[in-house]
Design a protein around this motif. Structure first.
Motif, PDB file in Angstrom:
ATOM      1  N   SER A  22       0.892  -0.883   0.071  1.00 49.81           N
ATOM      2  CA  SER A  22       0.284   0.173   0.002  1.00 49.81           C
ATOM      3  C   SER A  22       0.827   1.055   0.008  1.00 49.81           C
ATOM      4  O   SER A  22       2.233   0.951   0.203  1.00 49.81           O
ATOM      5  N   ALA A  23       0.029   2.559  -0.506  1.00 44.85           N
ATOM      6  CA  ALA A  23       1.130   3.449  -0.060  1.00 44.85           C
ATOM      7  C   ALA A  23       1.535   4.052   1.133  1.00 44.85           C
ATOM      8  O   ALA A  23       2.984   4.597   0.829  1.00 44.85           O
ATOM      9  N   PHE A  24       1.291   3.497   2.221  1.00 44.77           N
ATOM     10  CA  PHE A  24       1.095   3.689   3.569  1.00 44.77           C
ATOM     11  C   PHE A  24       2.673   2.929   4.230  1.00 44.77           C
ATOM     12  O   PHE A  24       3.246   3.685   4.956  1.00 44.77           O
ATOM     13  N   LYS A  25       3.397   2.127   2.847  1.00 46.43           N
ATOM     14  CA  LYS A  25       4.056   1.488   2.787  1.00 46.43           C
ATOM     15  C   LYS A  25       5.626   2.716   2.738  1.00 46.43           C
ATOM     16  O   LYS A  25       6.391   2.354   2.898  1.00 46.43           O
ATOM     17  N   GLU A  26       5.374   3.003   1.874  1.00 45.59           N
ATOM     18  CA  GLU A  26       6.138   4.672   1.791  1.00 45.59           C
ATOM     19  C   GLU A  26       6.430   5.693   2.195  1.00 45.59           C
ATOM     20  O   GLU A  26       6.905   6.343   2.223  1.00 45.59           O
ATOM     21  N   ASN A  27       4.625   6.654   3.174  1.00 41.01           N
ATOM     22  CA  ASN A  27       4.359   7.622   2.967  1.00 41.01           C
ATOM     23  C   ASN A  27       3.985   7.604   4.754  1.00 41.01           C
ATOM     24  O   ASN A  27       4.348   8.532   5.144  1.00 41.01           O
ATOM     25  N   GLY A  28       4.311   6.675   5.305  1.00 41.87           N
ATOM     26  CA  GLY A  28       4.045   6.449   6.739  1.00 41.87           C
ATOM     27  C   GLY A  28       3.132   6.543   7.387  1.00 41.87           C
ATOM     28  O   GLY A  28       3.103   7.005   8.462  1.00 41.87           O
ATOM     29  N   GLY A  29       1.448   6.354   6.504  1.00 39.92           N
ATOM     30  CA  GLY A  29       0.581   7.353   7.069  1.00 39.92           C
ATOM     31  C   GLY A  29      -0.022   6.530   8.006  1.00 39.92           C
ATOM     32  O   GLY A  29       0.609   5.274   8.492  1.00 39.92           O
ATOM     33  N   VAL A  30      -0.465   7.297   8.930  1.00 40.40           N
ATOM     34  CA  VAL A  30      -1.347   6.429   9.888  1.00 40.40           C
ATOM     35  C   VAL A  30      -3.453   6.144   9.784  1.00 40.40           C
ATOM     36  O   VAL A  30      -3.771   7.033   9.650  1.00 40.40           O
ATOM     37  N   ILE A  31      -2.548   5.516   9.800  1.00 35.80           N
ATOM     38  CA  ILE A  31      -4.815   4.697   9.239  1.00 35.80           C
ATOM     39  C   ILE A  31      -5.596   4.798  10.518  1.00 35.80           C
ATOM     40  O   ILE A  31      -5.040   3.831  11.655  1.00 35.80           O
ATOM     41  N   VAL A  32      -6.113   5.202  10.437  1.00 33.88           N
ATOM     42  CA  VAL A  32      -7.435   5.546  12.023  1.00 33.88           C
ATOM     43  C   VAL A  32      -8.220   4.490  11.764  1.00 33.88           C
ATOM     44  O   VAL A  32      -8.980   3.883  12.503  1.00 33.88           O
ATOM     45  N   ARG A  33      -9.181   4.778  10.732  1.00 30.97           N
ATOM     46  CA  ARG A  33     -10.807   3.975  10.409  1.00 30.97           C
ATOM     47  C   ARG A  33     -10.849   3.234   9.220  1.00 30.97           C
ATOM     48  O   ARG A  33      -9.796   4.223   8.367  1.00 30.97           O
ATOM     49  N   ALA A  34     -11.182   2.560   8.786  1.00 28.04           N
ATOM     50  CA  ALA A  34     -11.447   2.059   7.371  1.00 28.04           C
ATOM     51  C   ALA A  34     -13.098   1.703   7.740  1.00 28.04           C
ATOM     52  O   ALA A  34     -13.861   1.632   8.130  1.00 28.04           O
TER      53      ALA A  34
END
Ligand SMILES: Cc1cc2nc3c(=O)[nH]c(=O)nc-3n(C[C@H](O)[C@H](O)[C@H](O)COP(=O)(O)OP(=O)(O)OC[C@H]3O[C@@H](n4cnc5c(N)ncnc54)[C@H](O)[C@@H]3O)c2cc1C
Length: 316
Positions: free
Chosen positions: A166-178
């Protein structure tokens, strides 16, 4: 501000990852609701402190030196069901979502029966099995931007999902809810598919031993010249000629590595892509086996294996 009552110092991470290895976190914070998670990340960001978001620790390798920053455990678990949709915090275990889907006769998560870890970890790595992937059920994801202190929703498309990516692997995004989009289905058929998938896990994975699941990604044939050449020409792999992947476990098996030991760790004799902590293994033992597997597969078959597990590193 952190709730100082909940901020702990020098916390061993050994019991917080399924390999049961590794050192301590300099600081450790357990976020029991989404707001606490966001505040903790923002505070770490403001103080220039390195942070690592931890779900259930089923896909991480914690090094022996531990983590010189703050480990923020996502343990927020609120969920709302609206029709066929789940509005879920990402600290929820996938097992709870699978059970909820089954009890409401909602289809879409059958593939995830027996998948360890949280929803956040599953989105981060686009976890998948038995032909299904996390991305298949994701409608929207709420992420938190610590630099600006704001949360916003993004579409599944913006998550940049790919195979275990996912893009979060690159941008270190904090995933809160889905938001998870499921479909009304037949209760008996859903339960039967879940059982079947669970039984396949029991048959093929060393579930009685401590591991972090598959260590390496399978080799995507469309992206690997060496892999597709091997699948066309090598008798051990031609069964995968028209497949999407060459299984990393098979490459490791055919390199003769099943059962290879380093200290207390072993390449599983049941599944070549699992490294198990047999007896008091250290993170270094596991790291040695990872290097041995990569070198042998590269030497024998010319194929580069890439880690699926995440190594928790303190250094930028
Ligand atoms: C026995 C066994 C079987 C497994 N089988 C499978 C399988 O079939 N398919 C598969 O894909 N995986 C499998 N895994 C691996 C693992 O279960 C998945 O990768 C899982 O999704 C990880 O979730 P987690 O909560 O444990 O994440 P963790 O291991 O805690 O973290 C993994 C990564 O996700 C990041 N992360 C976690 N939560 C968040 C968040 N809220 N925001 C941003 N980043 C976050 C972490 O920073 C870390 O980089 C297996 C593991 C085991 C032990």
């Amino acid at each position: 501000m952190f709730d100082r009552n909940l901020l702990q110092e020098n916390v061993s991470l050994k019991d917080r990852n399924t390999y049961r290895v590794g050192g301590a976190a300099r600081y450790f914070f357990e976020a029991h609701d989404a707001e606490a998670l966001q505040r903790a990340v923002q505070e770490a960001h403001k103080n220039g402190m390195r942070y690592f978001l931890l779900g259930s620790g089923t896909n991480v390798l914690v090094p022996e030196e531990g983590f010189d920053g703050i480990v923020i455990k996502a343990d927020h678990q609120h969920i709302e069901v609206q029709g066929d949709e789940f509005y879920a915090d990402t600290g929820i275990p996938m097992g709870a979502l699978v059970a909820q889907a089954a009890s409401l006769s909602l289809s879409g998560l059958e593939w995830a029966a027996g998948l360890p870890g949280t929803l956040g970890g599953a989105i981060f790595g686009n976890a998948g099995s038995h032909g299904g992937e996390t991305k298949d059920v994701i409608g929207e994801v709420e992420i938190f931007d610590p630099a600006h202190g704001i949360a916003r929703s993004i579409s599944a498309k913006e998550c940049g999902f790919g195979y275990r990516h996912s893009a979060f692997k690159e941008n270190g995004g904090v995933i809160v809810r889905a938001v998870l989009r499921l479909e009304k289905g037949d209760a008996a058929a859903i339960t039967a598919r879940m059982k079947e998938n669970m039984n396949k896990r029991i048959a093929h994975q060393p579930l009685a031993q401590r591991s972090a699941g598959c260590v390496f990604k399978n080799v995507e044939l469309a992206a690997s010249r060496e892999g597709s050449e091997l699948a066309r020409t090598h008798a051990d792999f031609t069964a995968f000629r028209d497949a999407r992947f060459l299984p990393a476990g098979l490459l490791i098996d055919k390199a003769g590595l099943k059962g290879t030991r380093a200290g207390g760790a072993m390449i599983s004799d049941k599944h070549g892509n699992f490294i198990v902590n047999e007896s008091h293994a250290t993170a270094d033992d596991i790291i040695r086996l990872i290097a041995i597997a990569k070198a042998a597969v590269r030497e024998k078959f010319g194929v580069r294996l890439e880690e699926e597990i995440r190594i928790m590193r303190s250094k930028r």
